[in-house]
Design a protein around this motif. Structure first.
Motif: not given
Length: 286
Positions: A23-26, A43-51, A53-56
């Motif tokens: 909801e925040i991204a949209s 963590v090394e990668g995955g959805p948490r870091l991707a989310a 990155d989008r927020l930042r």
């Protein structure tokens, strides 16, 4: 990836929850900034870091640690500090903070922020640990006042004096959690307004607001800092008085348990923003 200037505005922000990410991204709401617990993103990668990155990419970010264990007799864990540092380098947060507490002893870890005695010896230990952490992280820390449920025998310092001395000696700043002050005051029988008034404004870099729950026992009520409700009226009143005295500061709404739908959390952020906007038009009190 470079995100540009990391400054946190003197506005209200929200604790970022993955259930709100879509909801925040949209909708890209008008929120001043977001804060996360870095331990959730080591963590090394995955959805948490991707989310994240989008927020930042759209918002300033603050990292609010819960695992440095700055009150432990043993120094902070170097591996943990290096993981924390990698997140700082990647996301360029505007603020970095942790707690006046301990949660580890050797290889034993506790899932809580445990209190420490307000003694000169404890102050020396925390000053050493904050200095180590700031040296590795290459950033000044903000240290948060705790919620208190029981006292220690042999206390040598008031908690406010302990935190002020820590800041003056190490160059760290302070994160004042108004709900923690209210919870502690009710549990320990002191005036939370007087407690908050003891802190010089120049040391305060951030403010937290949250809700709590009340346990009722035969011996009386015990307030628990659960971050599971809206900010209650007495905490709002303390916050307004604090900001009127020191001027606006970046202010976070913490809601970590029983997390509501995004519009409910956003409404709390907007309420804090309204307080900051109103008081920004007035000079801070001497």
């Amino acid at each position: 990836m470079s995100y540009g200037p990391p400054d946190i505005p003197c506005r209200a922000g929200a604790g970022f929850k993955l259930e709100h990410a879509g909801e925040i991204a949209s909708t890209r709401p008008d929120i001043g900034w977001f804060e996360v617990h870095p331990e959730n993103y080591m963590v090394e990668g995955g959805p948490r870091l991707a989310a994240l990155d989008r927020l930042r990419a759209d918002y300033p970010l603050s990292l609010h640690g819960v695992g440095l264990s700055l009150g432990s007799v043993t120094p902070p864990d170097l591996a943990h500090l290096k993981n924390f540092r990698r997140l700082i380098d990647r996301f360029e947060p505007g603020l970095v903070s942790d707690h006046l507490s301990w949660s580890a002893e050797g290889s034993t870890y506790f899932a809580d922020l445990l209190p420490l005695p307000m003694t000169g010896e404890a102050l020396e230990i925390v000053c050493r640990n904050v200095a180590i952490a700031q040296d590795v992280l290459r950033r000044p820390l903000l240290i948060e006042n705790p919620s208190v449920y029981a006292g220690f025998e042999g206390a040598e310092l008031e908690e406010a004096d302990f935190l002020i001395a820590l800041a003056r000696r190490t160059g760290c700043g302070l994160l004042l959690d108004v709900n923690n002050a209210y919870v502690s005051g009710c549990n320990m029988g002191f005036d939370p307004a007087a407690y908050l008034d003891a802190f010089p404004g120049d040391l305060i870099g951030e403010i937290h607001l949250a809700g709590h729950t009340v346990e009722r026992h035969p011996e009386g009520e015990l307030l628990i800092d659960t971050h599971s409700t809206a900010v209650p009226d007495p905490v709002w009143l303390l916050y307004e008085a604090l900001v009127a005295r020191i001027g606006p500061r970046p202010t976070l709404i913490e809601w970590d348990n029983d997390v509501p739908a995004w519009p409910v959390l956003a409404a709390e952020v907007q309420k804090a923003d309204a307080v900051l906007a109103a008081l920004a038009r007035e000079p801070a009190l001497a």
